[in-house]
Design an enzyme around this catalytic site. Structure first.
Site, PDB file in Angstrom:
ATOM      1  N   ARG A  47       0.805  -1.223   0.000  1.00 40.72           N
ATOM      2  CA  ARG A  47       0.000   0.000   0.000  1.00 40.72           C
ATOM      3  C   ARG A  47       0.836   1.271   0.000  1.00 40.72           C
ATOM      4  O   ARG A  47       0.352   2.337  -0.301  1.00 40.72           O
ATOM      5  CB  ARG A  47      -0.922  -0.008   1.226  1.00 40.72           C
ATOM      6  CG  ARG A  47      -2.083  -0.968   1.056  1.00 40.72           C
ATOM      7  CD  ARG A  47      -2.960  -0.992   2.267  1.00 40.72           C
ATOM      8  NE  ARG A  47      -2.242  -1.561   3.399  1.00 40.72           N
ATOM      9  CZ  ARG A  47      -2.812  -2.288   4.358  1.00 40.72           C
ATOM     10  NH1 ARG A  47      -4.104  -2.507   4.318  1.00 40.72           N
ATOM     11  NH2 ARG A  47      -2.114  -2.778   5.354  1.00 40.72           N
ATOM     12  N   LYS A 153       3.105 -16.245   9.965  1.00 35.46           N
ATOM     13  CA  LYS A 153       2.436 -16.208  11.240  1.00 35.46           C
ATOM     14  C   LYS A 153       2.153 -14.758  11.603  1.00 35.46           C
ATOM     15  O   LYS A 153       2.836 -13.899  11.061  1.00 35.46           O
ATOM     16  CB  LYS A 153       3.276 -16.887  12.317  1.00 35.46           C
ATOM     17  CG  LYS A 153       4.580 -16.161  12.648  1.00 35.46           C
ATOM     18  CD  LYS A 153       5.202 -16.756  13.853  1.00 35.46           C
ATOM     19  CE  LYS A 153       4.734 -16.095  15.106  1.00 35.46           C
ATOM     20  NZ  LYS A 153       5.525 -14.949  15.502  1.00 35.46           N
ATOM     21  N   HIS A 183       9.200 -19.980  11.113  1.00 35.82           N
ATOM     22  CA  HIS A 183      10.591 -19.912  10.641  1.00 35.82           C
ATOM     23  C   HIS A 183      11.550 -20.718  11.529  1.00 35.82           C
ATOM     24  O   HIS A 183      12.648 -21.052  11.100  1.00 35.82           O
ATOM     25  CB  HIS A 183      11.054 -18.469  10.452  1.00 35.82           C
ATOM     26  CG  HIS A 183      11.443 -17.754  11.704  1.00 35.82           C
ATOM     27  ND1 HIS A 183      10.521 -17.208  12.565  1.00 35.82           N
ATOM     28  CD2 HIS A 183      12.653 -17.490  12.250  1.00 35.82           C
ATOM     29  CE1 HIS A 183      11.160 -16.639  13.570  1.00 35.82           C
ATOM     30  NE2 HIS A 183      12.458 -16.788  13.417  1.00 35.82           N
ATOM     31  N   LYS A 187      15.331 -23.239  10.792  1.00 38.91           N
ATOM     32  CA  LYS A 187      16.661 -23.003  11.366  1.00 38.91           C
ATOM     33  C   LYS A 187      17.481 -24.289  11.289  1.00 38.91           C
ATOM     34  O   LYS A 187      16.981 -25.365  11.627  1.00 38.91           O
ATOM     35  CB  LYS A 187      16.539 -22.565  12.832  1.00 38.91           C
ATOM     36  CG  LYS A 187      16.060 -21.129  12.992  1.00 38.91           C
ATOM     37  CD  LYS A 187      16.058 -20.744  14.456  1.00 38.91           C
ATOM     38  CE  LYS A 187      15.351 -19.426  14.675  1.00 38.91           C
ATOM     39  NZ  LYS A 187      16.188 -18.244  14.509  1.00 38.91           N
ATOM     40  N   GLU A 221      15.030 -13.651  24.672  1.00 38.24           N
ATOM     41  CA  GLU A 221      15.426 -12.521  23.818  1.00 38.24           C
ATOM     42  C   GLU A 221      15.780 -11.349  24.717  1.00 38.24           C
ATOM     43  O   GLU A 221      15.090 -11.094  25.705  1.00 38.24           O
ATOM     44  CB  GLU A 221      14.271 -12.113  22.916  1.00 38.24           C
ATOM     45  CG  GLU A 221      13.842 -13.177  21.946  1.00 38.24           C
ATOM     46  CD  GLU A 221      12.759 -12.668  21.019  1.00 38.24           C
ATOM     47  OE1 GLU A 221      13.100 -12.264  19.909  1.00 38.24           O
ATOM     48  OE2 GLU A 221      11.582 -12.646  21.425  1.00 38.24           O
ATOM     49  N   HIS A 245       6.691 -21.400  17.651  1.00 33.71           N
ATOM     50  CA  HIS A 245       8.112 -21.795  17.671  1.00 33.71           C
ATOM     51  C   HIS A 245       8.428 -22.823  18.764  1.00 33.71           C
ATOM     52  O   HIS A 245       9.051 -23.842  18.509  1.00 33.71           O
ATOM     53  CB  HIS A 245       9.014 -20.577  17.859  1.00 33.71           C
ATOM     54  CG  HIS A 245       8.755 -19.472  16.873  1.00 33.71           C
ATOM     55  ND1 HIS A 245       8.350 -19.717  15.583  1.00 33.71           N
ATOM     56  CD2 HIS A 245       8.853 -18.122  16.976  1.00 33.71           C
ATOM     57  CE1 HIS A 245       8.216 -18.563  14.945  1.00 33.71           C
ATOM     58  NE2 HIS A 245       8.499 -17.575  15.768  1.00 33.71           N
ATOM     59  N   LYS A 345      10.706 -11.531  26.366  1.00 32.34           N
ATOM     60  CA  LYS A 345      11.480 -10.402  25.838  1.00 32.34           C
ATOM     61  C   LYS A 345      12.146  -9.707  27.016  1.00 32.34           C
ATOM     62  O   LYS A 345      11.699  -9.802  28.156  1.00 32.34           O
ATOM     63  CB  LYS A 345      10.557  -9.443  25.093  1.00 32.34           C
ATOM     64  CG  LYS A 345       9.944 -10.099  23.855  1.00 32.34           C
ATOM     65  CD  LYS A 345       9.678  -9.126  22.753  1.00 32.34           C
ATOM     66  CE  LYS A 345       9.032  -9.785  21.562  1.00 32.34           C
ATOM     67  NZ  LYS A 345       9.976 -10.464  20.660  1.00 32.34           N
TER      68      LYS A 345
HETATM   69  C1  BG6 Z   1       9.083 -13.980  15.601  1.00 29.13           C
HETATM   70  C2  BG6 Z   1       8.370 -13.248  16.700  1.00 29.13           C
HETATM   71  O1  BG6 Z   1       8.260 -14.982  15.068  1.00 29.13           O
HETATM   72  O2  BG6 Z   1      10.253 -14.565  16.125  1.00 29.13           O
HETATM   73  C3  BG6 Z   1       9.272 -12.188  17.315  1.00 29.13           C
HETATM   74  O3  BG6 Z   1       7.213 -12.631  16.176  1.00 29.13           O
HETATM   75  C4  BG6 Z   1      10.575 -12.810  17.754  1.00 29.13           C
HETATM   76  O4  BG6 Z   1       8.632 -11.545  18.401  1.00 29.13           O
HETATM   77  C5  BG6 Z   1      11.187 -13.631  16.634  1.00 29.13           C
HETATM   78  O5  BG6 Z   1      11.456 -11.771  18.131  1.00 29.13           O
HETATM   79  C6  BG6 Z   1      12.390 -14.400  17.120  1.00 29.13           C
HETATM   80  O6  BG6 Z   1      13.016 -14.996  16.024  1.00 29.13           O
HETATM   81  P1  BG6 Z   1      14.568 -15.352  16.048  1.00 29.13           P
HETATM   82  O7  BG6 Z   1      14.793 -16.044  14.760  1.00 29.13           O
HETATM   83  O8  BG6 Z   1      15.300 -14.033  16.161  1.00 29.13           O
HETATM   84  O9  BG6 Z   1      14.789 -16.195  17.246  1.00 29.13           O
END
Ligand code: BG6
Length: 507
Positions: A47, A153, A183, A187, A221, A245, A345
């Site tokens: 957009r 997602k 994702h 990995k 994180e 995840h 986080k």
């Molecule tokens: C994402 C989440 O799917 O994965 C994020 O929405 C998160 O909040 C991220 O920070 C973490 O991914 P990675 O690959 O950095 O561990």
């Protein structure tokens, strides 16, 4: 790569962060490694009004910052980027899809064959249905063999909405055309869990309730919510990380050995784990789940604000930025073995690790003094950073006294394979979509089964507001409730091995 079908990748949400940070840097790496089919064309749709030139510049900036391959020469870059086009459009405008169809048909004519068409939903979830309906309306879903759709997602925000989205997608696409991304499955270190377990004969015989005391999965994180508050404040850690995840990592740790990696076999095995997870009773959620939200604090010597003070976050927000769960898997292999999961986080560092903790040896013939430093055997699978595997065991300390001390064997990717060898998850996943291999993607029933696991917790948490948010300081390991969750069983959370090592190294 020649001899393959040409590919047109249409990215909805092309002006967004995901495209700039992950998708295009991954495409560049594939291109640099000679893995991208030729011809390969990208049509970005979004957009935001952008000229084609600006779009390409933005992608270049993303590649320079985020790709593991640098731009070696302007010529190579221009060969890559000249196949990138931009379509500024509203997702609900049928005219845009007519134009898109024309562009795709023109490509087929130039290629003198029908190329593979990949529609990648890299937008926030709201426009998914509109995009799918319009693709259908423009006749872009007809060629079922050559059309694929990739869905990012979050896949729904609860079981009901995930089911509705599955139904909607199923009305336009066959299941085999739908690639739901998680994702973590892309990995290398997560895929290596299967290699560790099933390529070696030494682990599988002890990989069960007879030898394993418990399993811990930590995805920590140090970053805060960043610029994603609009999405995150409505999601929270359970939806954002655990439902997808962490549960997928758990599936790989707990699944039965597949007969082959082909077809649906691995996905079937993963979904069996989710189905075997014992439902958490709604009236006992506090025994199985803990939530937290970070307050202000310190990370790596820097003062950082509380979640409620972050840009775009409701100052009274009750969204959890930390979640911990205790799960049981009701099957022969895992009966009675707790799986503890936690993610958050603004924890002290970025560290994702799975630890398998083994039961103590049944008998200790050593003198009492030998065991002062006794520790459980621990197999730590380091997902990131310093990717690798560490096996902790006890050894005799050299000397005349019989003293036991933890020692370790380790495998690191860096030492064994060199640092550049680890492809980014998105490289692997994009290549799999291009080749039509859905193994590392979530099937409709998997997504729904994963939602079923977290639903009782989500429901109770939304019905009963947390009394004490914020309840952990940025830079801490989460709220006291998380400690209690595991301490009740006479256990404690383990510091990820990466951090233990950093502590040992620091003066
Ligand atoms: C994402 C989440 O799917 O994965 C994020 O929405 C998160 O909040 C991220 O920070 C973490 O991914 P990675 O690959 O950095 O561990």
């Amino acid at each position: 790569m020649s001899g393959e079908n040409p590919v047109a990748l249409v990215i909805f949400g092309a002006s967004g962060d995901l495209t700039r940070r992950k998708l295009v840097p991954a495409l560049w790496s594939l291109f640099s490694d000679g893995l991208l089919p030729t011809p390969f064309v990208v049509i970005g749709m979004a957009r935001t009004p952008l000229s084609e030139e600006d779009f390409r510049k933005r992608m270049e900036e993303g590649v320079r910052r985020f790709s593991r391959h640098s731009i070696s020469s302007p010529e190579t870059w221009s060969t890559f980027i000249r196949n990138f086009h931009y379509l500024h459009a509203d997702y609900g405008d049928p005219e845009a899809y007519r134009k898109l169809r024309e562009e795709l048909e023109k490509l087929d004519q130039t290629w003198k064959t029908r190329g593979i068409r990949i529609f990648y939903m890299a937008t926030p979830p709201d426009p998914f249905p509109t995009v799918a309906e319009n693709l259908h309306g423009a006749g872009l879903c007809r060629d079922r063999d050559r059309t694929r759709v990739v869905v990012e997602k979050p896949f729904g925000r609860d079981l009901e909405s995930a089911k509705a989205l599955n139904r909607l997608l199923a009305s336009y696409f066959r299941e085999s055309q739908i690639y739901r991304i998680d994702h973590y499955l892309g990995k290398e270190t997560v895929q290596n869990i299967m290699a560790l377990r099933f390529a070696n004969a030494i682990f599988e015989p002890i990989w069960d309730r007879r030898y394993v005391d418990h399993v811990q999965i930590t995805v920590a994180e140090s970053e805060g919510v960043g610029h994603r508050a609009r999405y995150y404040d409505k999601a929270g850690a359970l939806r954002d990380m655990v439902q997808n995840h962490l549960l997928q990592v758990l599936c790989l740790i707990a699944m039965e050995p597949p007969v082959t990696l082909q077809g649906e076999e691995v996905r079937n095995k993963r979904v069996e784990v989710l189905r075997a997870i014992r439902p958490i009773p709604k009236d006992r959620v506090q025994e199985f789940a803990a939530r937290g939200q970070y307050g202000a604090g310190w990370i790596e010597g820097k003062r950082v604000p509380a979640y409620r003070e972050e840009e775009g976050v409701d100052p009274q927000s009750n969204t959890e930025t930390f979640a911990a769960l205790k799960l049981f898997i009701d099957n022969w292999r895992w009966q009675g073995v707790p799986f503890y999961l936690r993610t958050g986080k603004r924890l002290p560092a970025r560290a994702s690790e799975v630890s398998i903790i083994f039961r103590p040896a049944p008998h200790q013939p050593f003198p009492r003094s030998a065991s002062l430093n006794w520790k459980f055997n621990r197999l730590a699978v380091r997902i990131q950073p310093e990717e690798g595997i560490v096996l902790r065991f006890l050894a005799k300390e050299p000397g005349q006294l019989y003293r036991l001390r933890p020692a370790e064997m380790r495998f690191t990717y860096r030492e064994s394979f060199g640092p550049l060898q680890i492809p980014e998850a998105y490289e692997t996943l994009l290549l799999d979509v291009i080749h039509g291999d859905p193994t590392l993607f979530m099937r409709a029933d998997q997504v729904e089964a994963a939602w079923e696991v977290v639903m009782p917790v989500l429901e109770v948490w939304s019905e009963v507001p947390p009394p004490d948010f914020p309840n952990y300081p940025a830079g801490g390991w989460g709220p006291e409730e998380a400690e209690t969750l595991i301490a009740r069983d006479g256990r404690s959370w383990l510091t990820p091995t990466v951090l233990e090592e950093a502590l040992r190294r620091s003066p």
